[in-house]
Design a protein around this motif. Structure first.
Motif, short mmCIF file in Angstrom:
data_model
loop_
_atom_site.label_atom_id
_atom_site.label_comp_id
_atom_site.label_asym_id
_atom_site.label_seq_id
_atom_site.Cartn_x
_atom_site.Cartn_y
_atom_site.Cartn_z
N LEU A 132 -6.26 1.98 0.30
CA LEU A 132 -6.91 3.20 -0.19
C LEU A 132 -8.32 3.33 0.38
N SER A 133 -9.02 2.20 0.44
CA SER A 133 -10.38 2.23 0.96
C SER A 133 -10.43 2.55 2.44
N PHE A 134 -9.30 2.35 3.14
CA PHE A 134 -9.24 2.63 4.57
C PHE A 134 -9.30 4.13 4.88
N ILE A 135 -9.16 4.97 3.84
CA ILE A 135 -9.32 6.41 4.04
C ILE A 135 -10.67 6.69 4.67
N ALA A 136 -11.66 5.85 4.30
CA ALA A 136 -13.01 6.03 4.84
C ALA A 136 -13.04 5.87 6.36
N LEU A 137 -12.09 5.10 6.90
CA LEU A 137 -12.07 4.88 8.35
C LEU A 137 -11.71 6.13 9.13
N ILE A 138 -11.11 7.11 8.45
CA ILE A 138 -10.77 8.38 9.11
C ILE A 138 -12.03 9.02 9.69
N ALA A 139 -13.17 8.76 9.01
CA ALA A 139 -14.43 9.35 9.45
C ALA A 139 -14.84 8.86 10.84
N SER A 140 -14.37 7.69 11.22
CA SER A 140 -14.78 7.11 12.51
C SER A 140 -13.85 7.49 13.66
N THR A 168 -6.74 12.91 -2.38
CA THR A 168 -5.65 12.67 -3.32
C THR A 168 -4.30 12.77 -2.62
N TRP A 169 -4.19 13.69 -1.65
CA TRP A 169 -2.94 13.83 -0.89
C TRP A 169 -2.67 12.59 -0.05
N VAL A 170 -3.67 12.10 0.65
CA VAL A 170 -3.51 10.90 1.48
C VAL A 170 -3.24 9.68 0.60
N ALA A 171 -3.98 9.54 -0.49
CA ALA A 171 -3.81 8.38 -1.38
C ALA A 171 -2.41 8.36 -2.00
N ALA A 172 -1.86 9.52 -2.29
CA ALA A 172 -0.52 9.59 -2.90
C ALA A 172 0.56 9.05 -1.97
N ILE A 173 0.31 9.09 -0.67
CA ILE A 173 1.29 8.57 0.30
C ILE A 173 1.46 7.06 0.12
N LEU A 174 0.40 6.39 -0.34
CA LEU A 174 0.41 4.93 -0.45
C LEU A 174 0.99 4.43 -1.77
N LYS A 175 1.45 5.35 -2.61
CA LYS A 175 1.91 4.96 -3.95
C LYS A 175 3.12 4.02 -3.93
N LEU A 176 3.82 3.94 -2.80
CA LEU A 176 5.01 3.09 -2.72
C LEU A 176 4.66 1.63 -2.95
N ALA A 190 -2.02 4.13 -12.65
CA ALA A 190 -2.34 5.51 -12.27
C ALA A 190 -3.81 5.82 -12.51
N LEU A 191 -4.35 5.39 -13.65
CA LEU A 191 -5.75 5.64 -13.98
C LEU A 191 -6.68 4.88 -13.04
N GLY A 192 -6.34 3.61 -12.77
CA GLY A 192 -7.17 2.80 -11.87
C GLY A 192 -7.23 3.41 -10.48
N SER A 193 -6.09 3.87 -10.00
CA SER A 193 -6.03 4.51 -8.68
C SER A 193 -6.84 5.80 -8.66
N THR A 194 -6.74 6.58 -9.74
CA THR A 194 -7.46 7.85 -9.82
C THR A 194 -8.98 7.64 -9.83
N VAL A 195 -9.43 6.68 -10.61
CA VAL A 195 -10.87 6.37 -10.67
C VAL A 195 -11.35 5.87 -9.30
N PHE A 196 -10.55 5.04 -8.66
CA PHE A 196 -10.90 4.51 -7.34
C PHE A 196 -11.06 5.65 -6.33
N VAL A 197 -10.10 6.57 -6.31
CA VAL A 197 -10.16 7.71 -5.39
C VAL A 197 -11.35 8.61 -5.71
N PHE A 198 -11.64 8.78 -6.99
CA PHE A 198 -12.79 9.59 -7.42
C PHE A 198 -14.10 9.02 -6.88
N ILE A 199 -14.30 7.72 -7.08
CA ILE A 199 -15.54 7.06 -6.63
C ILE A 199 -15.64 7.09 -5.10
#
Length: 279
Positions: A29-37, A65-73, A117-126
């Motif tokens: 999930l944190s790797f979403i930040a790498l998209i910026a590079s 949220t769309w990208v993070a939802a892909i990783l829910k598996l 679900a809540l932990g993932s949501t808070v993580f994506v929010f932050i």
């Protein structure tokens, strides 16, 4: 509730595979930040992804949220494995012998689903706040905290999906078979939607109306793909044909309600199966 949740968390943390999958999920999930590079250069053409506005407020809530939802598996595997281990290691029977009722057992599993679900949501929010304030061109409070309904949709989507995985884990008992059933069901929904799309006039959108009541498709509809919202994509669409990318990206109350109904159905069916099953 705390007692039930503590029991489940101890089981998960003592299981090495579950622990690795949970950690891997949040790392990814944190790797979403790498998209910026990400940068593309083809001769005179240069493209810096972060400069295309994907981290602009409020668009970032939709995109992340769309990208993070892909990783829910990854967490889905944890959920079905959690149930498979209950049968394999006999902990379900032991919990019942120790005085836990079947209703409390289902409650403990559902509380774990809610926590994931809540932990993932808070993580994506932050993470989205950090990325947004780092790259967004718009930092006004009113803009930053608009479109937060995508976070609600993300939480509801994950809760429903994990509840479905919980139901499959109880129904099938084996994690590999449960995940296989999940894949088969996904294909089944695709076939149903495809048949209605072929049978009826495409302009009537009958396939979309049918699809929004199917479990996995209704979850998918909560957060539509955000790529075609980008100005660069819209410009490309206008250049090649005009209105090809016009669609409704909003989160609608009735879509959330449909998914919540499926969540209740999955939890109740899980309890009914467990209640009738001879352990």
């Amino acid at each position: 509730m705390k007692r039930l949740l503590d029991i489940e968390l101890q089981k998960l943390w003592k299981n090495r595979s579950s622990k690795v999958l949970i950690i891997t999920y949040f790392v990814l999930l944190s790797f979403i930040a790498l998209i910026a590079s990400i940068k593309f250069e083809f001769g005179m053409f240069k493209l810096h992804i972060a400069e295309q506005g994907i981290f602009n407020f409020p668009y970032i809530w939709h995109f992340n949220t769309w990208v993070a939802a892909i990783l829910k598996l990854f967490l889905a595997i944890v959920i079905v494995s959690m149930m498979a281990n209950e049968y394999s290691y006999g902990t379900l029977k032991q919990n019942l012998i120790d005085g836990m009722s079947k209703k409390e057992f289902i409650q403990s599993k559902f509380l774990t689903v809610i926590l994931f679900a809540l932990g993932s949501t808070v993580f994506v929010f932050i993470m989205s706040l950090i990325l947004g304030y780092s790259f967004s061109s718009y930092n006004e409070i009113g803009i930053v905290f608009s479109d937060l309904e995508y976070l609600l949709a993300y939480f509801v989507k994950l809760t429903a999906f994990f509840s479905f995985c919980l139901f499959l884990g109880i129904l099938v008992k084996r994690s590999a078979f449960a995940l296989g059933f999940l894949l088969v069901w996904n294909i089944f929904e695709g076939i149903v939607i495809g048949l209605f799309r072929w049978k009826f006039n495409f302009t009537e959108n009958i396939h979309e109306k049918i699809g929004m009541f199917l479990p996995l498709e209704s979850m998918s509809n909560l957060i539509k793909e955000p790529i075609t919202r980008l100005s660069v994509i819209k410009s490309a669409g206008e250049a090649i044909g005009g209105k090809a990318f016009e669609k409704d990206y909003s989160v609608h109350f009735y879509e959330i309600l449909i998914v919540l109904v499926w969540t209740v159905i999955f939890v109740l069916m899980s309890y009914k199966i467990l209640k009738r099953r001879d352990l």
